[in-house]
Every structure is written in C-alpha cells, then in structure tokens.
Scaffold this active site. Sequence first.
Site, PDB file in Angstrom:
ATOM      1  N   ASN A  83       0.833  -1.189   0.000  1.00 36.56           N
ATOM      2  CA  ASN A  83       0.000   0.000   0.000  1.00 36.56           C
ATOM      3  C   ASN A  83       0.881   1.258   0.000  1.00 36.56           C
ATOM      4  O   ASN A  83       2.042   1.202  -0.383  1.00 36.56           O
ATOM      5  CB  ASN A  83      -0.996  -0.002   1.159  1.00 36.56           C
ATOM      6  CG  ASN A  83      -2.369   0.502   0.741  1.00 36.56           C
ATOM      7  OD1 ASN A  83      -2.495   1.568   0.148  1.00 36.56           O
ATOM      8  ND2 ASN A  83      -3.396  -0.262   1.041  1.00 36.56           N
ATOM      9  N   ARG A  84       0.338   2.390   0.423  1.00 33.30           N
ATOM     10  CA  ARG A  84       0.970   3.686   0.190  1.00 33.30           C
ATOM     11  C   ARG A  84       1.584   4.290   1.457  1.00 33.30           C
ATOM     12  O   ARG A  84       1.024   4.149   2.551  1.00 33.30           O
ATOM     13  CB  ARG A  84      -0.045   4.667  -0.398  1.00 33.30           C
ATOM     14  CG  ARG A  84      -0.524   4.253  -1.786  1.00 33.30           C
ATOM     15  CD  ARG A  84      -1.727   5.046  -2.241  1.00 33.30           C
ATOM     16  NE  ARG A  84      -2.058   4.713  -3.631  1.00 33.30           N
ATOM     17  CZ  ARG A  84      -2.853   3.716  -3.989  1.00 33.30           C
ATOM     18  NH1 ARG A  84      -3.399   2.946  -3.053  1.00 33.30           N
ATOM     19  NH2 ARG A  84      -3.088   3.460  -5.259  1.00 33.30           N
ATOM     20  N   HIS A 109       3.627   0.087  -2.594  1.00 36.66           N
ATOM     21  CA  HIS A 109       4.042  -1.320  -2.617  1.00 36.66           C
ATOM     22  C   HIS A 109       5.566  -1.480  -2.596  1.00 36.66           C
ATOM     23  O   HIS A 109       6.128  -2.338  -3.295  1.00 36.66           O
ATOM     24  CB  HIS A 109       3.455  -2.035  -3.826  1.00 36.66           C
ATOM     25  CG  HIS A 109       1.965  -2.194  -3.767  1.00 36.66           C
ATOM     26  ND1 HIS A 109       1.260  -2.322  -2.588  1.00 36.66           N
ATOM     27  CD2 HIS A 109       1.028  -2.242  -4.765  1.00 36.66           C
ATOM     28  CE1 HIS A 109      -0.029  -2.459  -2.854  1.00 36.66           C
ATOM     29  NE2 HIS A 109      -0.199  -2.397  -4.153  1.00 36.66           N
ATOM     30  N   HIS A 179      -0.893 -10.070  -3.347  1.00 42.93           N
ATOM     31  CA  HIS A 179      -1.743  -9.214  -4.185  1.00 42.93           C
ATOM     32  C   HIS A 179      -2.470 -10.063  -5.231  1.00 42.93           C
ATOM     33  O   HIS A 179      -2.420  -9.803  -6.433  1.00 42.93           O
ATOM     34  CB  HIS A 179      -0.891  -8.143  -4.854  1.00 42.93           C
ATOM     35  CG  HIS A 179      -1.620  -6.886  -5.207  1.00 42.93           C
ATOM     36  ND1 HIS A 179      -2.596  -6.842  -6.182  1.00 42.93           N
ATOM     37  CD2 HIS A 179      -1.524  -5.632  -4.721  1.00 42.93           C
ATOM     38  CE1 HIS A 179      -3.045  -5.611  -6.290  1.00 42.93           C
ATOM     39  NE2 HIS A 179      -2.415  -4.853  -5.402  1.00 42.93           N
ATOM     40  N   TYR A 181      -5.390 -11.474  -7.456  1.00 42.39           N
ATOM     41  CA  TYR A 181      -6.644 -11.025  -8.060  1.00 42.39           C
ATOM     42  C   TYR A 181      -7.507 -12.248  -8.351  1.00 42.39           C
ATOM     43  O   TYR A 181      -7.106 -13.132  -9.111  1.00 42.39           O
ATOM     44  CB  TYR A 181      -6.403 -10.308  -9.386  1.00 42.39           C
ATOM     45  CG  TYR A 181      -5.833  -8.921  -9.321  1.00 42.39           C
ATOM     46  CD1 TYR A 181      -6.653  -7.802  -9.479  1.00 42.39           C
ATOM     47  CD2 TYR A 181      -4.472  -8.715  -9.153  1.00 42.39           C
ATOM     48  CE1 TYR A 181      -6.133  -6.515  -9.472  1.00 42.39           C
ATOM     49  CE2 TYR A 181      -3.933  -7.433  -9.137  1.00 42.39           C
ATOM     50  CZ  TYR A 181      -4.770  -6.342  -9.294  1.00 42.39           C
ATOM     51  OH  TYR A 181      -4.249  -5.083  -9.282  1.00 42.39           O
ATOM     52  N   ASP A 251     -11.206   0.798  -3.507  1.00 43.13           N
ATOM     53  CA  ASP A 251      -9.770   0.655  -3.254  1.00 43.13           C
ATOM     54  C   ASP A 251      -9.528   1.189  -1.854  1.00 43.13           C
ATOM     55  O   ASP A 251      -8.881   2.210  -1.651  1.00 43.13           O
ATOM     56  CB  ASP A 251      -8.944   1.418  -4.292  1.00 43.13           C
ATOM     57  CG  ASP A 251      -7.456   1.077  -4.210  1.00 43.13           C
ATOM     58  OD1 ASP A 251      -7.101   0.147  -3.449  1.00 43.13           O
ATOM     59  OD2 ASP A 251      -6.656   1.736  -4.900  1.00 43.13           O
ATOM     60  N   GLN A 286      -7.312  -4.689   2.498  1.00 44.11           N
ATOM     61  CA  GLN A 286      -7.481  -3.783   1.368  1.00 44.11           C
ATOM     62  C   GLN A 286      -8.321  -4.500   0.316  1.00 44.11           C
ATOM     63  O   GLN A 286      -8.000  -5.611  -0.118  1.00 44.11           O
ATOM     64  CB  GLN A 286      -6.126  -3.392   0.773  1.00 44.11           C
ATOM     65  CG  GLN A 286      -6.203  -2.350  -0.327  1.00 44.11           C
ATOM     66  CD  GLN A 286      -6.384  -0.935   0.194  1.00 44.11           C
ATOM     67  OE1 GLN A 286      -6.189  -0.676   1.381  1.00 44.11           O
ATOM     68  NE2 GLN A 286      -6.732  -0.017  -0.681  1.00 44.11           N
ATOM     69  N   GLU A 314      -6.441  -8.009   0.033  1.00 43.00           N
ATOM     70  CA  GLU A 314      -5.062  -7.957   0.510  1.00 43.00           C
ATOM     71  C   GLU A 314      -5.004  -7.747   2.024  1.00 43.00           C
ATOM     72  O   GLU A 314      -5.130  -6.626   2.503  1.00 43.00           O
ATOM     73  CB  GLU A 314      -4.317  -6.821  -0.184  1.00 43.00           C
ATOM     74  CG  GLU A 314      -4.449  -6.794  -1.695  1.00 43.00           C
ATOM     75  CD  GLU A 314      -4.145  -5.422  -2.253  1.00 43.00           C
ATOM     76  OE1 GLU A 314      -3.097  -4.839  -1.913  1.00 43.00           O
ATOM     77  OE2 GLU A 314      -4.992  -4.901  -3.009  1.00 43.00           O
TER      78      GLU A 314
END
Length: 348
Positions: A83-84, A109, A179, A181, A251, A286, A314
């Site tokens: 994440n950020r 990330h 991560h 999907y 998100d 997340q 996540e």
Amino acid sequence: MTTPGPRSFGTLPGGGEVTVHTLTAPGGPVLRVLDLGATVQALHLPDPAGGPGTNVVLGQPDAAACAAPPEAFLGAVVGRYANRIAGARFPLDGELVQLVANEGGNTLHGGPDGFHRRLWRTVFAGRDRLVLELVSPAGDQGFPGELTVRATYTVNGPTVALDLEARTDAPTVVNLAGHLYLNLAGEGSGTVEDHLLTVAADHYLPVGRDGLPTGGLAPVAGTPLDLTTPARLGERMRSEHPHVAAVGGIDHSFHLRGTGLRAAARLEHSAGGRSVELWTDQPALQVYTGNALDGAITGPGGRGYPRGAGLALEPQRHPDSPNRPELSDPVLRPGETYRSRTEWRFRY
C-alpha cells in the site's frame, strides 16, 4: 495444467531465468507460483466433472510479460510496505526516513523496485509446499535495516495458505501482502461485477484521489462500502458516493473485526457454484476492484483484462501507518519476527 515440480517460465529482458513451481494436493487446487515476486501465476480449481479445472486468478503468460508495463502486481507478494506511504517518507525513532517515490510523490508497494520485481531464492519445493526467501539489504528503496523475508505457500485439500515472515537487523517498517486477483468465473472471463462480496468490517478508511487516508476510520453503515452482508460488486464499485468515485471503484482499507486468525471476507459466484472464504490474522483488508485495469494487460488465456477483471483482497496493515501509527503498528525491531497468515478456503 502441469504436474507438480519446477520448470522454466522464461527469461527476463535484463537477464535472469524465472522458475514456476506447481503445487497440488489430493482433491485440492493446482497452484502455480513464480520465484519472481513469489507470485501466484495461476490457481486451478478442480472440475467436479473431471475436466482440466478453472483458473480463478489473473496472471501473466510468461516472464517477459511480468516485466512489461503497465504494472498491476498480479499475484505478487508486495513489500517492504504494501500500500501507500505519503510523501515517500516517515519518522522512525526520531529520524526522518526518505524513500524512493513511485506514485506521484508517494511510495506504493515498496517502491519502483519492490519485492514483486525480485527473484526469490527457493528454500524448499515439495509437492504441496513451497518456501521462497528474499534478502532486502539496508537502504533498499530507502528502507532501513537488512530484512530477510520468507514466503511459504501450502495446498491442503481445498485450502491454499500463504505464510509470510520477516526479520531485521535494525528498526524498520514492514507490511507484506499477497496481491492475488480473484475471478471465480475464470481468468479472462469478463469482470467480477456479478460476484457477491462480504467483509467482516464495521469501519473503513476514507481516502482521497491519491489513495491516501484523509482522516481516521469511518463507519461503513449507510455507505456503499457496507459489505457486512453479501453485496453485488458491480453496484458498489460503480457507486457515485464520493469515497468510491474518488478512486474509480473500491480501493479501501477495511478494519477487520477481532484478532488472530479469523474469517475476514467471502467471495461468491453463484452462476459458477464457486466461493472462497478468506481468513487472516492481520488487522486490515485492502479491497481493490481492479479500477486501473484497462485491457492493456493480457493474461495467459490471451484476453486483455478490463476494469474489474479481478478482485484483490489484501490482508495487511492500514496504508500510511508509518506516518499514522494510530491506525496500526508497522515497526519491526531486531529480535522480533513479523508474521502474517492468509488462507483461501475454496468451495467448488
């Protein structure tokens, strides 16, 4: 699908052979994991009629595609900090740590050369278990301390598990996440808009257009982010609610109920008769509806991935926690061990 064991997945443009490992167990899924980024490249669920099974994760067809833009972190283990981190910097023990930015002025990330781009060392490779290791030197992308990380994938009946561990020789921050999907209708089959999602969280973290928190946790009640009962994803990700519209879908980080290993989310695809329950010991989840996917990435089935082609769930710490320690504690010190466990419990 292929038989268990390692084989070549091709060569990276700058050199370096990528290996894919295939794991399986009696009656269970067939899992394909790359040593590049400890990445889940495919996950085939058994076909009750005895067919070849259905791949339910998004992935890349070969090593060259993994290295090509755009970057979507498909199936990778991301770090050092998933994440950020705002402003690509954070305070630690009275010192300001400066990172390498890779999303505007922020770090996403782990930075431009995060763990998803690294070739991990194979420690153990068995029929139903794979252990990969990565050593991240002090100063890597600006993060202090040498960090040794292990990712262990296990297939046990209908359950796929990912255990992450990390140790450091100096104080640092760590937040690792798989991560993956998911698309339970099958990779390349369209979008997840007809899937039903439930998340065991009464609060979420509002974010701005940059994906960074705008304040503290907020109740999900009365918003399209109330996923406490099964919700059709298409309706929620296309909502005009400002907290959804700001990032073009979902998100957001959800603050999970309880502690320890517990059920965090359930994803269902009624038409295909498949579902998965995600269990984790992490404080947050997340939820990302693939908002940036635009067809530019082509999967192993030969089809481009449109917006919403997959759902990433996540388990992790909350975003920007190095600057917002009230959200979750991301600091790892010498002598401590970071641990994270994720289980995907499938029904098919």
